[in-house]
Design a protein around this motif. Structure first.
Motif, PDB file in Angstrom:
ATOM      1  N   MET A 120      37.271 132.127  50.741  1.00 50.37           N
ATOM      2  CA  MET A 120      38.010 130.894  51.134  1.00 50.37           C
ATOM      3  C   MET A 120      38.852 131.237  52.396  1.00 50.37           C
ATOM      4  N   GLY A 121      39.109 132.415  52.808  1.00 50.64           N
ATOM      5  CA  GLY A 121      40.057 132.304  54.054  1.00 50.64           C
ATOM      6  C   GLY A 121      39.024 132.051  55.203  1.00 50.64           C
ATOM      7  N   LYS A 122      37.757 132.247  55.018  1.00 52.39           N
ATOM      8  CA  LYS A 122      36.635 132.127  56.171  1.00 52.39           C
ATOM      9  C   LYS A 122      36.545 130.508  56.361  1.00 52.39           C
ATOM     10  N   VAL A 123      36.143 129.865  55.303  1.00 57.60           N
ATOM     11  CA  VAL A 123      36.009 128.661  55.147  1.00 57.60           C
ATOM     12  C   VAL A 123      37.197 127.895  55.595  1.00 57.60           C
ATOM     13  N   MET A 124      38.544 128.295  55.061  1.00 61.03           N
ATOM     14  CA  MET A 124      39.898 127.838  55.709  1.00 61.03           C
ATOM     15  C   MET A 124      39.902 127.500  56.934  1.00 61.03           C
ATOM     16  N   GLY A 125      39.542 128.778  57.659  1.00 63.35           N
ATOM     17  CA  GLY A 125      39.849 129.004  58.972  1.00 63.35           C
ATOM     18  C   GLY A 125      38.796 127.922  59.909  1.00 63.35           C
ATOM     19  N   VAL A 126      37.889 127.671  59.618  1.00 58.68           N
ATOM     20  CA  VAL A 126      36.623 126.769  60.016  1.00 58.68           C
ATOM     21  C   VAL A 126      37.084 125.365  59.897  1.00 58.68           C
ATOM     22  N   ALA A 127      37.514 125.043  58.510  1.00 54.34           N
ATOM     23  CA  ALA A 127      37.826 123.874  58.047  1.00 54.34           C
ATOM     24  C   ALA A 127      39.180 123.337  58.727  1.00 54.34           C
ATOM     25  N   SER A 128      40.205 124.354  58.773  1.00 51.44           N
ATOM     26  CA  SER A 128      41.558 123.549  59.503  1.00 51.44           C
ATOM     27  C   SER A 128      41.112 123.163  60.976  1.00 51.44           C
ATOM     28  N   LYS A 129      40.413 124.002  61.654  1.00 55.26           N
ATOM     29  CA  LYS A 129      39.908 123.608  63.282  1.00 55.26           C
ATOM     30  C   LYS A 129      39.145 122.361  63.155  1.00 55.26           C
ATOM     31  N   LYS A 130      38.233 122.150  62.286  1.00 53.30           N
ATOM     32  CA  LYS A 130      37.420 120.961  62.482  1.00 53.30           C
ATOM     33  C   LYS A 130      37.844 119.755  61.819  1.00 53.30           C
ATOM     34  N   LEU A 131      38.804 119.815  61.061  1.00 52.07           N
ATOM     35  CA  LEU A 131      39.410 118.669  60.198  1.00 52.07           C
ATOM     36  C   LEU A 131      40.751 118.332  60.571  1.00 52.07           C
ATOM     37  N   ALA A 132      41.449 119.234  61.588  1.00 51.41           N
ATOM     38  CA  ALA A 132      42.720 118.964  62.134  1.00 51.41           C
ATOM     39  C   ALA A 132      42.901 117.491  62.266  1.00 51.41           C
ATOM     40  N   GLY A 133      43.948 116.935  61.769  1.00 52.68           N
ATOM     41  CA  GLY A 133      44.310 115.753  62.046  1.00 52.68           C
ATOM     42  C   GLY A 133      43.704 114.730  61.050  1.00 52.68           C
ATOM     43  N   LEU A 134      42.502 114.964  60.389  1.00 52.82           N
ATOM     44  CA  LEU A 134      41.750 114.039  59.670  1.00 52.82           C
ATOM     45  C   LEU A 134      42.136 114.141  58.116  1.00 52.82           C
ATOM     46  N   ALA A 135      42.683 115.415  57.861  1.00 52.01           N
ATOM     47  CA  ALA A 135      43.090 115.418  56.526  1.00 52.01           C
ATOM     48  C   ALA A 135      44.312 116.681  56.251  1.00 52.01           C
ATOM     49  N   GLU A 136      45.054 116.693  55.316  1.00 55.24           N
ATOM     50  CA  GLU A 136      46.097 117.598  55.147  1.00 55.24           C
ATOM     51  C   GLU A 136      45.708 118.800  54.655  1.00 55.24           C
ATOM     52  N   GLY A 137      46.288 119.784  55.342  1.00 51.76           N
ATOM     53  CA  GLY A 137      45.876 121.137  54.954  1.00 51.76           C
ATOM     54  C   GLY A 137      46.006 121.486  53.453  1.00 51.76           C
ATOM     55  N   ARG A 138      47.165 120.646  52.663  1.00 55.01           N
ATOM     56  CA  ARG A 138      46.932 120.843  51.186  1.00 55.01           C
ATOM     57  C   ARG A 138      45.770 120.323  50.630  1.00 55.01           C
ATOM     58  N   ALA A 139      45.326 119.349  50.885  1.00 50.14           N
ATOM     59  CA  ALA A 139      43.976 118.571  50.446  1.00 50.14           C
ATOM     60  C   ALA A 139      42.890 119.340  50.575  1.00 50.14           C
ATOM     61  N   ILE A 140      42.767 120.008  51.704  1.00 52.88           N
ATOM     62  CA  ILE A 140      41.609 120.827  52.295  1.00 52.88           C
ATOM     63  C   ILE A 140      41.496 122.218  51.384  1.00 52.88           C
ATOM     64  N   SER A 141      42.750 122.716  51.314  1.00 55.83           N
ATOM     65  CA  SER A 141      43.100 123.948  50.523  1.00 55.83           C
ATOM     66  C   SER A 141      42.573 123.538  48.983  1.00 55.83           C
ATOM     67  N   ALA A 142      43.031 122.607  48.597  1.00 58.33           N
ATOM     68  CA  ALA A 142      42.618 122.465  47.006  1.00 58.33           C
ATOM     69  C   ALA A 142      41.281 121.994  46.982  1.00 58.33           C
ATOM     70  N   LYS A 143      40.708 121.191  47.661  1.00 57.46           N
ATOM     71  CA  LYS A 143      39.321 121.015  47.791  1.00 57.46           C
ATOM     72  C   LYS A 143      38.575 122.020  48.048  1.00 57.46           C
ATOM     73  N   VAL A 144      38.693 123.116  48.705  1.00 59.08           N
ATOM     74  CA  VAL A 144      37.852 124.203  49.179  1.00 59.08           C
ATOM     75  C   VAL A 144      37.963 125.234  47.688  1.00 59.08           C
ATOM     76  N   LYS A 145      39.068 125.306  47.118  1.00 62.62           N
ATOM     77  CA  LYS A 145      39.340 126.047  46.075  1.00 62.62           C
ATOM     78  C   LYS A 145      38.410 125.625  45.009  1.00 62.62           C
ATOM     79  N   GLU A 146      38.387 124.294  44.831  1.00 60.25           N
ATOM     80  CA  GLU A 146      37.596 123.608  43.641  1.00 60.25           C
ATOM     81  C   GLU A 146      36.033 123.761  43.965  1.00 60.25           C
ATOM     82  N   LEU A 147      35.562 123.857  45.392  1.00 61.40           N
ATOM     83  CA  LEU A 147      34.253 123.789  45.622  1.00 61.40           C
ATOM     84  C   LEU A 147      33.783 125.236  45.540  1.00 61.40           C
ATOM     85  N   LEU A 148      34.631 126.334  45.766  1.00 59.03           N
ATOM     86  CA  LEU A 148      34.184 127.668  45.723  1.00 59.03           C
ATOM     87  C   LEU A 148      34.530 128.384  44.256  1.00 59.03           C
ATOM     88  N   GLY A 149      35.439 127.825  43.671  1.00 61.27           N
ATOM     89  CA  GLY A 149      35.716 128.239  42.103  1.00 61.27           C
ATOM     90  C   GLY A 149      35.016 127.765  41.217  1.00 61.27           C
TER      91      GLY A 149
END
Length: 149
Positions: A120-149
């Protein structure tokens, strides 16, 4: 015209229109921008990227404050905060829909080779940079957890 200049011009427009909510919100934004420009090491400059981050932070604070006011039964104060959030949203890039976010995250997961929750940490690092300003961190984190879990 950069974001700082745009906010300054919109303050004048809000004054002429006698729009109190927009005027107070824009003045607050400008105050925070000026503080950032004059901070040690800023060299009296404010990039649009830095300005966007500031506005996102202000928007998040407004939404959080509104949430707290609602929990305390103060809908009047929550409405004020949400009106200010609407003024700030005008300056931010359009937020991604849930479907767009999921598609972008699936692409990032494939790109990083993530397989489970431990990545998750690896994905979040890339996702937060790529999606900065386009989605909230909370939403990104929740969706990554759902997709990886």
């Amino acid at each position: 015209m950069d974001l700082f200049e745009r906010v300054s011009e919109d303050i004048k427009t809000a004054m002429k229109a006698k729009d109190k909510v927009a005027l107070s919100t824009l003045r607050n934004i400008k105050k925070v921008f000026l503080e950032a420009k004059t901070a040690p090491g800023a060299n009296d400059t404010l990039t649009d990227d830095a300005a966007l981050k500031i506005m996102q932070k202000l928007m998040k604070q407004g939404k959080d404050a509104a949430e707290i006011y609602i929990q305390q039964g103060r809908q009047d104060l929550a409405d004020e905060e949400l009106e200010q959030v609407k003024v700030i949203e005008v300056y931010l890039p359009k937020q991604m829909s849930a479907e767009e976010l999921e598609a972008a995250l699936k692409e990032i997961i494939a790109e990083t080779g993530a397989t489970g929750g431990k990545d998750m940490g690896k994905v979040m690092g890339v996702a937060s940079k790529k999606l900065a300003g386009l989605a909230e961190g909370r939403a990104i984190s929740a969706k990554v957890k759902e997709l990886l879990g």
